[in-house]
Design a protein around this motif. Sequence first.
Motif, PDB file in Angstrom:
ATOM      1  N   GLU A 139      20.917 -24.613 -34.148  1.00 22.42           N
ATOM      2  CA  GLU A 139      19.831 -23.625 -34.182  1.00 22.42           C
ATOM      3  C   GLU A 139      18.831 -23.916 -35.299  1.00 22.42           C
ATOM      4  OE1 GLU A 139      23.087 -23.019 -34.386  1.00 22.42           O
ATOM      5  OE2 GLU A 139      23.580 -21.316 -35.677  1.00 22.42           O
ATOM      6  N   ALA A 168      16.563 -26.587 -34.001  1.00 25.35           N
ATOM      7  CA  ALA A 168      15.564 -26.015 -33.095  1.00 25.35           C
ATOM      8  C   ALA A 168      14.476 -25.312 -33.889  1.00 25.35           C
ATOM      9  CB  ALA A 168      16.245 -25.037 -32.129  1.00 25.35           C
ATOM     10  N   ASP A 218      29.783 -25.033 -24.071  1.00 28.15           N
ATOM     11  CA  ASP A 218      28.519 -25.599 -23.580  1.00 28.15           C
ATOM     12  C   ASP A 218      27.423 -24.538 -23.532  1.00 28.15           C
ATOM     13  OD1 ASP A 218      29.486 -28.145 -23.291  1.00 28.15           O
ATOM     14  OD2 ASP A 218      30.072 -27.872 -21.202  1.00 28.15           O
ATOM     15  N   TRP A 219      27.826 -23.322 -23.170  1.00 33.08           N
ATOM     16  CA  TRP A 219      26.844 -22.235 -23.144  1.00 33.08           C
ATOM     17  C   TRP A 219      26.349 -21.927 -24.550  1.00 33.08           C
ATOM     18  CZ3 TRP A 219      29.198 -17.999 -19.385  1.00 33.08           C
ATOM     19  CH2 TRP A 219      29.411 -18.595 -18.133  1.00 33.08           C
ATOM     20  N   PHE A 228      26.343 -23.916 -27.105  1.00 33.89           N
ATOM     21  CA  PHE A 228      25.509 -25.008 -27.609  1.00 33.89           C
ATOM     22  C   PHE A 228      24.106 -24.925 -27.014  1.00 33.89           C
ATOM     23  CE2 PHE A 228      23.897 -29.408 -27.085  1.00 33.89           C
ATOM     24  CZ  PHE A 228      23.589 -29.620 -28.418  1.00 33.89           C
ATOM     25  N   TYR A 229      24.059 -24.621 -25.740  1.00 34.13           N
ATOM     26  CA  TYR A 229      22.748 -24.534 -25.082  1.00 34.13           C
ATOM     27  C   TYR A 229      21.883 -23.470 -25.757  1.00 34.13           C
ATOM     28  CZ  TYR A 229      19.328 -24.423 -21.284  1.00 34.13           C
ATOM     29  OH  TYR A 229      18.174 -24.503 -20.567  1.00 34.13           O
ATOM     30  N   LEU A 230      22.456 -22.284 -25.980  1.00 33.37           N
ATOM     31  CA  LEU A 230      21.689 -21.202 -26.591  1.00 33.37           C
ATOM     32  C   LEU A 230      21.286 -21.571 -28.018  1.00 33.37           C
ATOM     33  CD1 LEU A 230      23.755 -18.114 -25.342  1.00 33.37           C
ATOM     34  CD2 LEU A 230      21.614 -18.989 -24.420  1.00 33.37           C
ATOM     35  N   ARG A 231      22.217 -22.194 -28.747  1.00 36.58           N
ATOM     36  CA  ARG A 231      21.908 -22.569 -30.132  1.00 36.58           C
ATOM     37  C   ARG A 231      20.835 -23.644 -30.179  1.00 36.58           C
ATOM     38  NH1 ARG A 231      27.307 -23.970 -33.170  1.00 36.58           N
ATOM     39  NH2 ARG A 231      26.059 -23.608 -35.035  1.00 36.58           N
ATOM     40  N   SER A 232      20.868 -24.556 -29.203  1.00 34.21           N
ATOM     41  CA  SER A 232      19.868 -25.627 -29.193  1.00 34.21           C
ATOM     42  C   SER A 232      18.472 -25.067 -28.948  1.00 34.21           C
ATOM     43  CB  SER A 232      20.212 -26.662 -28.120  1.00 34.21           C
ATOM     44  OG  SER A 232      19.833 -26.179 -26.835  1.00 34.21           O
ATOM     45  N   ARG A 233      18.408 -23.786 -28.539  1.00 31.67           N
ATOM     46  CA  ARG A 233      17.105 -23.139 -28.353  1.00 31.67           C
ATOM     47  C   ARG A 233      16.773 -22.226 -29.530  1.00 31.67           C
ATOM     48  NH1 ARG A 233      16.942 -27.108 -25.652  1.00 31.67           N
ATOM     49  NH2 ARG A 233      16.790 -27.107 -23.378  1.00 31.67           N
ATOM     50  N   GLY A 234      17.543 -22.401 -30.603  1.00 31.49           N
ATOM     51  CA  GLY A 234      17.200 -21.687 -31.836  1.00 31.49           C
ATOM     52  C   GLY A 234      17.950 -20.374 -32.032  1.00 31.49           C
ATOM     53  N   ILE A 235      18.810 -20.010 -31.082  1.00 35.52           N
ATOM     54  CA  ILE A 235      19.513 -18.736 -31.192  1.00 35.52           C
ATOM     55  C   ILE A 235      20.749 -18.935 -32.073  1.00 35.52           C
ATOM     56  CG2 ILE A 235      20.684 -16.908 -29.892  1.00 35.52           C
ATOM     57  CD1 ILE A 235      18.888 -17.678 -27.482  1.00 35.52           C
ATOM     58  N   PRO A 236      20.806 -18.242 -33.216  1.00 34.48           N
ATOM     59  CA  PRO A 236      21.941 -18.447 -34.122  1.00 34.48           C
ATOM     60  C   PRO A 236      23.281 -18.122 -33.444  1.00 34.48           C
ATOM     61  CG  PRO A 236      20.206 -17.210 -35.214  1.00 34.48           C
ATOM     62  CD  PRO A 236      19.832 -17.302 -33.769  1.00 34.48           C
ATOM     63  N   LEU A 237      24.338 -18.729 -33.963  1.00 32.39           N
ATOM     64  CA  LEU A 237      25.654 -18.628 -33.350  1.00 32.39           C
ATOM     65  C   LEU A 237      26.060 -17.175 -33.061  1.00 32.39           C
ATOM     66  CD1 LEU A 237      28.303 -19.941 -32.408  1.00 32.39           C
ATOM     67  CD2 LEU A 237      29.091 -19.875 -34.778  1.00 32.39           C
ATOM     68  N   GLU A 262      24.313 -14.519 -32.697  1.00 32.34           N
ATOM     69  CA  GLU A 262      23.504 -13.907 -31.635  1.00 32.34           C
ATOM     70  C   GLU A 262      23.852 -14.494 -30.279  1.00 32.34           C
ATOM     71  OE1 GLU A 262      19.385 -13.347 -32.142  1.00 32.34           O
ATOM     72  OE2 GLU A 262      19.543 -13.010 -34.295  1.00 32.34           O
ATOM     73  N   LEU A 295      25.106 -12.379 -27.194  1.00 36.77           N
ATOM     74  CA  LEU A 295      24.385 -12.456 -25.919  1.00 36.77           C
ATOM     75  C   LEU A 295      25.348 -12.753 -24.767  1.00 36.77           C
ATOM     76  CD1 LEU A 295      21.356 -12.337 -25.038  1.00 36.77           C
ATOM     77  CD2 LEU A 295      21.289 -14.811 -25.262  1.00 36.77           C
ATOM     78  N   LEU A 296      26.273 -13.669 -25.014  1.00 34.91           N
ATOM     79  CA  LEU A 296      27.209 -14.049 -23.953  1.00 34.91           C
ATOM     80  C   LEU A 296      28.235 -12.951 -23.682  1.00 34.91           C
ATOM     81  CD1 LEU A 296      27.807 -17.847 -24.714  1.00 34.91           C
ATOM     82  CD2 LEU A 296      26.325 -16.814 -22.986  1.00 34.91           C
TER      83      LEU A 296
END
Lengths: 252, 454
Positions: free
Chosen positions: A76, A79, B388-389, B391-400, B402, B406-407
Motif C-alpha cells: 500500500e 501504491a 490474493d484478495w 494483496f490486490y486491495l493493498r496494491s491499490r493503496g488500501i492499508p492492510l 482497511e 473491507l473483505l
Amino acid sequence: MTNLIEIKGLCARIEDKEILKGIDLTIAPGEVHAIMGPNGAGKSTLSNVLAGRDGYEITAGSVTFKGQNLLEMEPEERAAAGLFMAFQYPVEIPGVVTSTFLRTALNAIRKARGEDEIDGIAFAKLLRAKAGELGIPTDMLKRALNTGFSGGEKKRAEMLQMTLLEPAFCVLDETDSGLDIDALRVVAEGVNRLRSAERSMLVITHYQRLLDYIVPDHVHVLAAGRIVRSGGKELAMELEEKGYGDLAGAAA
Amino acid sequence: MSAVTKSETRPAGTALADGFELSRLPGAGNAAVGALRTAARDAFLAAGLPGRRDEAWRYTSLSGLGRESFALPDGKAGTLDVAALEARVLDDVEDALRLAFVDGVFSPALSTGALDAVEGVSIRLLDTVLADGNGLQPGEIVTVEESPLAALSTALMSGGLGLAVPAGVAVERPVHVVFVTTKPGLMTSPRLLIELGDDAKLTVMESYTSLTDAAVFTNAVVEVSLGAGAELGHYKLQNESPAGYHISTQGVVVGDNASYDNFILTLGATLSRNQIRAELGTASLCHLNGGYMIHDRQLADTSSFIHHAQPDANSHQVYKGVIDGQAHGVFAGKIRVAPDAQRTDGYQLNRALLLSDTAEINAKPELEIFADDVKCSHGATAGSLDEDWLFYLRSRGIPLAEAQALLVGAFIEEALETVNHEGVRAALSTHVAAWRGRNMPSSLPADAGAEAIE
C-alpha cells in the motif's frame, strides 16, 4: 537524481528456485520501457517483486523508486508513492462493489499523500467521466469487483483504476493476455491516454502485438532471469521475426 | 447446608426455575396456561440443562449458564430513554412500527405506535393472548418436549406478542419487536406467536439488545404458523451484553405453497444459540439464513432442523460467520426428507471466515433422506482472508487493516443479500458496519457500500 526507478543487480527467488539473477534497469520519467521474454524468463516475478507480493525472497540488489528503497515498503505504501501494477489476472472479489473499492482506494492514496478525501458526489462525477472514456458502463461499477467480468472487462477495470489513481509508474503485467484485438485496442488507448512527460511505464509482454499499440521507447529482452539484450522499438520486431530461441540460448 | 446438599442432587441448572411462582406470571387466571406452565416447569426440572453428552449440545457447553443465577422480571422496567434505545437499535427498520419491551415489560413510551397502528395485523400482548386463550397459543408449535430450555421458557414466559394476519391480507408495514434488558442478572423469557392466514403477508423483525455489559439471560421462544400461500419475512438481530446468554427456540410450520424467509444476525452474547425447526408443507419455500460476527470468547450456535414432510418443497440455508479471537462458531443443520416428500430441493451451506489462529468452527450437516426423487446438497467451508484478495486491495493503496475490514464486510454483506426486505437489509447492514467499526481498526467510511453511482 532524475531517474524514477533504478533496479540494480536484483536477484529474487521463490523457495529454493532462483528466478531473477541480476536485473539492471533504469527508467527516467516519461519513458515507456517494454520487457519481452519467453515463458519462465522471470517476467511475472519481476512485476510481483516490484508490487510487493509476498512469497519472494530478495537475495541481492536494490530497487530505488523516487529516491526511496522500494523493497522495504508495504504494497500500500508503494501504491501511495505512485506505483501501479496492472495485473495479468485481476482477482475476483465477491461482495466488494467496484465503485466502493475505487473510492476507498482513491481516498486511501489521497490520504497517504496528505490530500483531502474526495466526497461521494465529486467521486461519482469523476468516476462516470473516466469510466466513459474507457467505454465502461456504469452498470459494471455497481457489480462486485471483477466478479463475473469477462477478460476484456477485467483489463478495462484495471485501466480505470490506473486512470483514477494517477500513478507515476505503471507496470503492465502481460496486459494483453486473454484479450482479443478489439479489447486490446481499447486497453492500449487507455494506456496511451495516460502517457505523459512525467509518467513512466514498464510494459511486460510475451508478444510483440501489444507494442504495436503501446509503442515503447526502449525494449529489453528478459531470459532466464537476466536482461540479455536492450534496444529501441525495432528490437520487438526482430524478436517477432526470429523468436526467443537464440537469446534464451545465449543467456543459458 | 441442606440447600447445598439438595442442589448437588438436582439436575444441572434447575435452580434457574427457582423463582417459579404461577400466581405471579401472566395468564394465571387461565387454567390451560397454568397447566402448561406447570408441565413445562416439571419437564425442565426433570431434565435440567442439556449437557455435552447430548449430541445436539456437543459443541456448546451450558455449564457457564448453569453456574449463573438470575432474577426473574419483577414487572418493573428499568429506566431508559429513547435516545439510549435508538443508539443500540441504530437505524431502525425504515417505516416499521417499533414495539419495545424493557426488562420483559411492554413500553409504550419506547414504541413508535400503538398495538393497532398497523392496518391488517392484529397485535396483542402476550398477557392478553394468555388470558383469553384466543389465537395461536404457546406450546402449539414449540412443545414442552422440544427442549429443556424451551420448557423453562414456557414455564416462565412473560413479555411478548401474538401477531395474527387474517387470510388474504397483505401487510406492507414491517413490525419491529425490540426486547431490551437493562438490569444485570435478569432472565427474561419472551415469546412471539405469529400466525398468518392463507395468502396473508407480513414482515417481522426481532431485535434483542441490552444496556448492561453484565450477565443477562434471554430465553426466547418463537412460534410461527403460516397458512397456505402465506408469506412471512422474519428477521432477527441479536446484539446483547457481551456477558449475556441468548437462547432462542423457534418452531415454524410452513403451509402448502407458503414462503418463509428468515435471517438472523448474531453479534452479541457470550453464548448464543438459535435453534430452529421448520415443518414444510407441499411446494413451500423455506429460507433460513444468517450471519454472525463474534470475537473474544463468544460462542454462536445455530442449530436447524428442516423437515420436508410433503413433496415439492424447497429449503435453502446459508450461514456465514466471521470468527475472531478465541471465539467459536457452531452449526448443526439437519434436513429430513420424509418418504412422501418427492421432488424436495434442499440446500445448506455454512461458511466461516476465521480471523485468528485460535478461532474455531464446528459444522455438522446431516441429511436424512427417505424419498428417492430429491435434490439435496450441503457444504461447509472455513478459511482465513484470501491472501490474493488482500494483496490486490493493498496494491491499490488500501492499508492492510482497511483491506481486512473491507473483505470482512463483503463476506457478511453477501449473506445479507439473501434478506428479501430492503429496509431490514439496510438496518442489519448498519449493524455490520458498526461491528466492523468497533472491532476492526480502520478508517473506512461507514457508508462504504452505499455509493452515489446512480
